[in-house]
Each structure stands twice: as C-alpha cells, then as structure tokens.
Design a protein around this motif. Structure first.
Motif, mmCIF file in Angstrom:
data_model
loop_
_atom_site.group_PDB
_atom_site.id
_atom_site.type_symbol
_atom_site.label_atom_id
_atom_site.label_comp_id
_atom_site.label_asym_id
_atom_site.label_seq_id
_atom_site.Cartn_x
_atom_site.Cartn_y
_atom_site.Cartn_z
ATOM 1 N N TRP A 127 35.259 163.131 36.796
ATOM 2 C CA TRP A 127 33.926 163.526 36.321
ATOM 3 C C TRP A 127 33.902 164.983 35.883
ATOM 4 O O TRP A 127 33.370 165.313 34.815
ATOM 5 N N ILE A 128 34.496 165.869 36.691
ATOM 6 C CA ILE A 128 34.434 167.291 36.362
ATOM 7 C C ILE A 128 35.266 167.588 35.116
ATOM 8 O O ILE A 128 34.917 168.458 34.314
ATOM 9 N N ALA A 129 36.364 166.841 34.919
ATOM 10 C CA ALA A 129 37.161 167.030 33.703
ATOM 11 C C ALA A 129 36.367 166.609 32.471
ATOM 12 O O ALA A 129 36.332 167.324 31.462
ATOM 13 N N GLY A 130 35.715 165.449 32.554
ATOM 14 C CA GLY A 130 34.902 164.997 31.432
ATOM 15 C C GLY A 130 33.726 165.925 31.168
ATOM 16 O O GLY A 130 33.420 166.246 30.015
ATOM 17 N N ALA A 164 24.886 171.467 32.826
ATOM 18 C CA ALA A 164 25.222 172.657 33.618
ATOM 19 C C ALA A 164 24.556 172.595 34.990
ATOM 20 O O ALA A 164 25.170 172.923 36.014
ATOM 21 N N LEU A 165 23.298 172.170 35.017
ATOM 22 C CA LEU A 165 22.596 172.034 36.291
ATOM 23 C C LEU A 165 23.269 170.986 37.165
ATOM 24 O O LEU A 165 23.465 171.193 38.381
ATOM 25 N N THR A 166 23.659 169.863 36.558
ATOM 26 C CA THR A 166 24.335 168.805 37.312
ATOM 27 C C THR A 166 25.672 169.289 37.862
ATOM 28 O O THR A 166 26.019 169.016 39.018
ATOM 29 N N GLY A 168 26.461 172.333 38.612
ATOM 30 C CA GLY A 168 26.179 173.241 39.723
ATOM 31 C C GLY A 168 25.936 172.486 41.019
ATOM 32 O O GLY A 168 26.441 172.872 42.086
ATOM 33 N N ILE A 169 25.186 171.389 40.942
ATOM 34 C CA ILE A 169 24.893 170.588 42.138
ATOM 35 C C ILE A 169 26.171 169.924 42.668
ATOM 36 O O ILE A 169 26.446 169.944 43.872
ATOM 37 N N VAL A 170 26.957 169.351 41.753
ATOM 38 C CA VAL A 170 28.195 168.677 42.166
ATOM 39 C C VAL A 170 29.181 169.676 42.761
ATOM 40 O O VAL A 170 29.840 169.405 43.773
ATOM 41 N N LEU A 171 29.293 170.856 42.155
ATOM 42 C CA LEU A 171 30.186 171.887 42.690
ATOM 43 C C LEU A 171 29.746 172.330 44.081
ATOM 44 O O LEU A 171 30.586 172.580 44.956
ATOM 45 N N ALA A 172 28.439 172.450 44.276
ATOM 46 C CA ALA A 172 27.935 172.827 45.604
ATOM 47 C C ALA A 172 28.352 171.780 46.638
ATOM 48 O O ALA A 172 28.750 172.125 47.761
ATOM 49 N N GLY A 173 28.281 170.490 46.261
ATOM 50 C CA GLY A 173 28.728 169.441 47.166
ATOM 51 C C GLY A 173 30.225 169.522 47.436
ATOM 52 O O GLY A 173 30.677 169.350 48.573
#
Length: 207
Positions: A127-130, A164-166, A168-173
């Motif tokens: 997901w993060i790569a895409g 970008a907001l999404t 940020g949330i995924v990175l926080a997790g």
C-alpha cells in the motif's frame, strides 16, 4: 536461519536484515518524515506561522518527494535487498490464515503463522509503495502546471491532499506498532533479532 554465537554452543541471535535493507528503510523513513513535516507546515496554519518561509518549505517538500523512490531503486543493486522484496511480494495460504485471525481479533500466535514478513507487513508495504507512486505522480502534475489542463491539476490536488492525510494516519499506525515491539526495532536497527522472538513471531521463517 543464520545465527550468531555469543558463547560456545549457545545460539542467541538470528540475522534478519542486511545493511542495504536497513539503509533503504532509514533513508526512506527520513525522506517520508520530511515530506510529512513539510506538508503539515504547508497545510496547518499554526505550523505555517511557526516556520514561515513558505517558498523554502515548498521546495524542500518537492525535492524530498522526488527523492522518495531513490533509496529503493538504489537498493535493487543488492541481492539481499531483492530477496527481501521477493518475500514481501509473495502472499501464501498462511497469510490468508493470518488475515482471518486478525479480522477475528484472534491474538493467539498459533493462529497467526508468518514467514519472514507477516501478512499485515506485506499489505502495508504494497500500500505504501503504491501510495508513494500516486503522490509522486500527482505532485508532478501540481508542480509542472504548464504541462496539464486545469481539470487535471484540480483532480491531482484533491487526490494528493487526501492521500497525504491517509498516509499520515497509516504511518502513525506503523510507528505505533513498531514502538510496541522493541525486538522488531532492534532487527531493523542492528540487523539481528533474538532466536526466541523469531520462532515466536515468524515461525515459518526459513531463510
């Protein structure tokens, strides 16, 4: 499993990541961090007032974004890094078992079989790569305004901002889960993990 002997006959550590994989992870994390921080300074008024110099922040954000794929591309020269990518890219029957257990909130380790990477880590990596590629593409459309019609730029801005907001949330997790697993952090920091942790958390791992 590659083991380090700290005392004769006593195996304590398993080698998990090579230097290239750790370098790619750290460099990408720094670049992603710069992108997130500069984005916050551009879109959150309180941060913008603290930092000022908007033009400089914009340039740092743009160049950090352009550089994001570079560590992974450079890492492809390493055989061990390519092997790690193959592990991340393979989704087997045990991964489906892991996901079903996660959806049921079954936290028993016996119900969550994992190889070198578990199913959650594989999904996150994909997901993060895409998402990074989409951010790069929409960012380029926003940067080179004279190359595309205004409808494209408007759509690109919408996708870029909300993705970008999404991210940020995924990175926080992702960071929160890493903080809760010191042994996993040690594996990425030093390249080695305890044999007990490897057998407990990644019992199908047979490098």
């Amino acid at each position: 499993m590659s083991l380090r002997l700290d005392a004769p006959g006593r195996a304590t550590d398993a080698r998990r990541f090579g230097p290239t994989t750790r370098w790619v992870h750290r460099t990408t994390a720094v670049l992603m961090g710069v992108c997130v921080v500069t984005a916050a300074c551009l879109y959150i008024p309180q941060f913008a007032e603290l930092v000022g110099r908007r033009e400089l922040v914009v340039r740092v954000h743009e160049w950090a974004g352009l550089a994001l794929p570079v560590p992974v591309l450079a890492g492809l020269a390493s055989r061990l890094f390519r092997a790690d990518l193959r592990f991340l890219n393979r989704f087997g029957p045990h991964d489906r078992v892991w996901l079903r257990a996660a959806l049921r909130r079954d936290k028993r380790r016996s119900s969550r079989p994992a190889g070198k990477f578990n199913a959650g880590q594989k999904i996150y990596a994909a997901w993060i790569a895409g998402a990074t590629l989409v951010m790069l593409g929409t960012g380029l459309i926003m940067w080179f305004t004279h190359l595309t019609p205004i409808e494209w730029r408007t759509s690109a801005t919408f996708v870029h901002d909300w993705l970008a907001l999404t991210i940020g949330i995924v990175l926080a997790g992702h960071i929160g889960m890493a903080l809760g697993d010191p042994e996993a952090r040690r594996g990425m920091r030093t390249g080695s993990v305890s044999r007990e942790w490897a057998e407990r958390e990644h019992r199908l791992w047979r490098p």
